[in-house]
Design a protein around this motif. Sequence first.
Motif, mmCIF file in Angstrom:
data_model
loop_
_atom_site.group_PDB
_atom_site.id
_atom_site.type_symbol
_atom_site.label_atom_id
_atom_site.label_comp_id
_atom_site.label_asym_id
_atom_site.label_seq_id
_atom_site.Cartn_x
_atom_site.Cartn_y
_atom_site.Cartn_z
ATOM 1 N N LEU A 149 -32.321 -5.036 28.252
ATOM 2 C CA LEU A 149 -31.527 -5.916 27.402
ATOM 3 C C LEU A 149 -30.301 -6.419 28.154
ATOM 4 C CD1 LEU A 149 -31.658 -3.918 24.040
ATOM 5 C CD2 LEU A 149 -33.081 -5.857 24.732
ATOM 6 N N SER A 150 -29.797 -7.572 27.723
ATOM 7 C CA SER A 150 -28.598 -8.141 28.336
ATOM 8 C C SER A 150 -27.359 -7.576 27.657
ATOM 9 C CB SER A 150 -28.614 -9.670 28.177
ATOM 10 O OG SER A 150 -28.410 -10.021 26.820
ATOM 11 N N PRO A 151 -26.188 -7.696 28.298
ATOM 12 C CA PRO A 151 -24.958 -7.231 27.643
ATOM 13 C C PRO A 151 -24.740 -7.867 26.272
ATOM 14 C CG PRO A 151 -24.547 -7.643 29.967
ATOM 15 C CD PRO A 151 -25.943 -8.127 29.686
ATOM 16 N N ALA A 152 -25.155 -9.129 26.094
ATOM 17 C CA ALA A 152 -24.976 -9.804 24.802
ATOM 18 C C ALA A 152 -25.747 -9.121 23.684
ATOM 19 C CB ALA A 152 -25.404 -11.269 24.916
ATOM 20 N N ASP A 153 -26.838 -8.431 24.034
ATOM 21 C CA ASP A 153 -27.645 -7.752 23.016
ATOM 22 C C ASP A 153 -26.929 -6.559 22.408
ATOM 23 O OD1 ASP A 153 -30.063 -9.287 22.937
ATOM 24 O OD2 ASP A 153 -30.608 -8.466 24.893
ATOM 25 N N PHE A 154 -25.826 -6.127 22.999
ATOM 26 C CA PHE A 154 -25.109 -4.954 22.499
ATOM 27 C C PHE A 154 -23.759 -5.317 21.862
ATOM 28 C CE2 PHE A 154 -27.890 -3.415 25.853
ATOM 29 C CZ PHE A 154 -28.472 -2.303 25.266
ATOM 30 N N GLN A 155 -23.482 -6.583 21.716
ATOM 31 C CA GLN A 155 -22.158 -7.002 21.267
ATOM 32 C C GLN A 155 -22.196 -7.579 19.857
ATOM 33 O OE1 GLN A 155 -20.763 -9.723 24.280
ATOM 34 N NE2 GLN A 155 -21.020 -8.234 25.915
ATOM 35 N N GLY A 156 -21.111 -7.358 19.123
ATOM 36 C CA GLY A 156 -20.899 -8.060 17.864
ATOM 37 C C GLY A 156 -21.435 -7.403 16.620
ATOM 38 N N ALA A 157 -21.812 -6.115 16.666
ATOM 39 C CA ALA A 157 -22.326 -5.460 15.457
ATOM 40 C C ALA A 157 -21.235 -5.341 14.405
ATOM 41 C CB ALA A 157 -22.880 -4.085 15.800
ATOM 42 N N THR A 158 -21.611 -5.561 13.143
ATOM 43 C CA THR A 158 -20.669 -5.439 12.030
ATOM 44 C C THR A 158 -20.923 -4.194 11.194
ATOM 45 O OG1 THR A 158 -22.098 -6.913 10.744
ATOM 46 C CG2 THR A 158 -20.214 -7.916 11.877
ATOM 47 N N ALA B 151 -18.185 -4.589 7.660
ATOM 48 C CA ALA B 151 -16.801 -4.898 8.013
ATOM 49 C C ALA B 151 -16.335 -4.039 9.181
ATOM 50 C CB ALA B 151 -15.895 -4.669 6.797
ATOM 51 N N LEU B 152 -15.224 -4.466 9.759
ATOM 52 C CA LEU B 152 -14.541 -3.725 10.818
ATOM 53 C C LEU B 152 -13.122 -3.431 10.372
ATOM 54 C CD1 LEU B 152 -15.544 -5.884 13.944
ATOM 55 C CD2 LEU B 152 -16.844 -4.025 12.890
ATOM 56 N N TYR B 153 -12.656 -2.203 10.636
ATOM 57 C CA TYR B 153 -11.269 -1.856 10.343
ATOM 58 C C TYR B 153 -10.492 -1.888 11.652
ATOM 59 C CZ TYR B 153 -7.181 0.706 8.634
ATOM 60 O OH TYR B 153 -5.908 1.068 8.283
ATOM 61 N N GLN B 154 -9.646 -2.890 11.791
ATOM 62 C CA GLN B 154 -8.825 -3.052 12.990
ATOM 63 C C GLN B 154 -7.522 -2.292 12.771
ATOM 64 O OE1 GLN B 154 -10.590 -4.297 15.152
ATOM 65 N NE2 GLN B 154 -11.673 -6.152 14.551
ATOM 66 N N ASP B 155 -7.501 -1.027 13.234
ATOM 67 C CA ASP B 155 -6.306 -0.208 12.985
ATOM 68 C C ASP B 155 -5.262 -0.343 14.085
ATOM 69 O OD1 ASP B 155 -7.361 1.251 15.077
ATOM 70 O OD2 ASP B 155 -8.022 2.925 13.833
ATOM 71 N N GLY B 156 -5.574 -1.125 15.133
ATOM 72 C CA GLY B 156 -4.588 -1.406 16.176
ATOM 73 C C GLY B 156 -4.369 -0.284 17.161
ATOM 74 N N SER B 157 -5.077 0.839 17.007
ATOM 75 C CA SER B 157 -4.813 1.988 17.871
ATOM 76 C C SER B 157 -5.445 1.868 19.243
ATOM 77 C CB SER B 157 -5.308 3.271 17.195
ATOM 78 O OG SER B 157 -6.705 3.224 16.997
ATOM 79 N N ASP B 158 -6.427 0.957 19.382
ATOM 80 C CA ASP B 158 -7.082 0.837 20.681
ATOM 81 C C ASP B 158 -7.186 -0.598 21.162
ATOM 82 O OD1 ASP B 158 -8.886 -0.086 18.867
ATOM 83 O OD2 ASP B 158 -10.468 1.348 19.342
ATOM 84 N N GLY B 159 -6.444 -1.507 20.519
ATOM 85 C CA GLY B 159 -6.448 -2.888 20.963
ATOM 86 C C GLY B 159 -7.711 -3.641 20.650
ATOM 87 N N LEU B 160 -8.577 -3.114 19.798
ATOM 88 C CA LEU B 160 -9.845 -3.784 19.513
ATOM 89 C C LEU B 160 -9.652 -5.110 18.797
ATOM 90 C CD1 LEU B 160 -11.979 -0.712 18.377
ATOM 91 C CD2 LEU B 160 -12.242 -2.019 20.464
ATOM 92 N N SER B 161 -8.576 -5.231 18.034
ATOM 93 C CA SER B 161 -8.377 -6.457 17.258
ATOM 94 C C SER B 161 -7.767 -7.583 18.074
ATOM 95 C CB SER B 161 -7.450 -6.157 16.065
ATOM 96 O OG SER B 161 -6.170 -5.771 16.538
ATOM 97 N N GLY B 162 -7.231 -7.249 19.248
ATOM 98 C CA GLY B 162 -6.579 -8.266 20.061
ATOM 99 C C GLY B 162 -5.220 -8.672 19.523
ATOM 100 N N GLY B 163 -4.689 -7.925 18.591
ATOM 101 C CA GLY B 163 -3.391 -8.242 18.003
ATOM 102 C C GLY B 163 -2.941 -7.108 17.114
ATOM 103 N N PRO B 164 -1.958 -7.344 16.237
ATOM 104 C CA PRO B 164 -1.481 -6.296 15.335
ATOM 105 C C PRO B 164 -2.630 -5.743 14.499
ATOM 106 C CG PRO B 164 -0.035 -8.198 15.281
ATOM 107 C CD PRO B 164 -1.240 -8.608 16.063
ATOM 108 N N GLY B 165 -2.575 -4.441 14.226
ATOM 109 C CA GLY B 165 -3.665 -3.795 13.518
ATOM 110 C C GLY B 165 -3.454 -3.712 12.022
ATOM 111 N N ASN B 166 -4.223 -2.785 11.404
ATOM 112 C CA ASN B 166 -4.191 -2.515 9.980
ATOM 113 C C ASN B 166 -4.645 -3.695 9.136
ATOM 114 O OD1 ASN B 166 -3.414 0.232 9.947
ATOM 115 N ND2 ASN B 166 -1.332 -0.378 10.486
#
Length: 520
Positions: free
Chosen positions: A427-436, A360-375
């Motif tokens: 490796l391509s950039p896609a190889d480093f994206q999307g880890a859970t 899982a990912l915890y989207q706490d909203g502190s760095d904009g990683l979730s693209g919206g409201p956090g927590n």
Amino acid sequence: MGTYRFKLPDIGEGVVEAEITAWHVAVGDTVEEDQPLADAMTDKATIELTSPVDGVVRTVACEDGEIVAVGADLVVFDVADSDASADAPTPDALSSDAPSEVATAPPDVQVESGTYDFKLPDIGEGVVEAEITAWHVAVGDTVEEDDPIADAMTDKATIELTSPVSGIVSAVGCDEGEIASVGSVLVRFTVESGGNTDIAPAQNDTATKTPAAKPSTPVKTQSSRPAPQTSIRALASPAVRKRAKDAGLDLGSAKATGPLGQVTHADLDALNSVMEPVEGETRIKVIGLRRVIATRMQDAKRHIPHFTYVDEIDMTELEGLRKRVNTKFADDPTKTKLTVLPFMIRALAVTLRDWPQFNALYQDGSDGLSGGPGNYVSQFSDLNLGIAAQTDLGLVVPVLRRAQTLSIWELGTEIGRLAVGARDNKLSPADFQGATTTVTSLGPLGGIVTTPVINRPQVAIFGPNKIRPKLEMRDGVVVERLVMNFSVSCDHRVIDGYDAALMIQDLKRRLEDPLEMFLN
């Protein structure tokens, strides 16, 4: 036509040289008598040098920021025969006016040349800046279209930027280790034709048109060139600049307090008090992948309340199975030789079906990683597993996708592909994206216990340690078993210690009895 050589005049008692801080003319320009030529700075003042004759500029002696000795040729003019002279101008050709805008004047640029500004292209979704980790060109270099220019690192990958044109490098936008924004001018070229700006090659204004970005590919090798010159230099007198050079100090790091914004000796003293190494000290600038790792780990420890749970797992049965499988299929070219890691990942994939809070990912909203409201916490049915890999450039984490769908052989093959690609930086950039979630292992060097740092915004990271022999008493008999400590670091905002212990017990059962990982 004749030639007139304008020499740097005696511009003050005891002054033997001056820094040319700005050019107002370029090769090929037609100038009139008393027209400003350049600004020169000494320890005492900044003066404006004006033309003693009417003529056409044939050559200039240097670029902005370089030092010229008194009496040396500064500008050579083509003039009418009546004006031809080899003498320097009289003192009334000097003025103490403030310098005008800095202008770069490469000596060999022809007036009919154009200027091409190569801006840092959009190199990935959501990427707004990149660190220039290595330059492959320097000011004055002649490059061909598609020649490598620089390596640029984002949070996702390192890419190679190539030249969109053939030309001469007249300016570069930053030093190695500095951050460039997408759309900012990275390299300015002097080209024979096909420029993309309205300015003359001698000018240094901001470009108005972005060139088409050339395709780029990941690279590994760092440039062996010296650090390039830049289009913006710290303002300082020749004496201050020489002192900084001799002391190995970066003028750009000094706080300039001079009346014209120049770095003074006092500013250099202040910088030196902070920067002066002690005897035996070696200072290494933190750039590139090392800087990215440092920033991420600092953010993770600042935002995530870590705890680590460790348990011992008996790996004897699994090791026996692994060796039998490798022996049985040793002559089968379609079967890769299996390490312990594919079995661990298989067991982890099965276990996490019942423990989705670890994937899982915890989207706490502190760095904009979730693209919206956090927590909020995002849980995933697919196990997209980051596999931490050490390379010559530092730690990278390529992603093994949908691990729960892969056979033990497919896991081995994909792990091998990612390991080789990470090592060779292919490796391509896609190889480093999307880890859970992530697994990190040092293999035989794994030690007894690790407390790995979570890769934010993930909520867990798994750390198998070294498999080692251990003597145990079983049924009154001392036997040797192969054991391994297995660590998991968790985000305490999402996972409690009790759940971590129960999850590891499920994983332990499958690793100690390998049949269980293949039954469901």
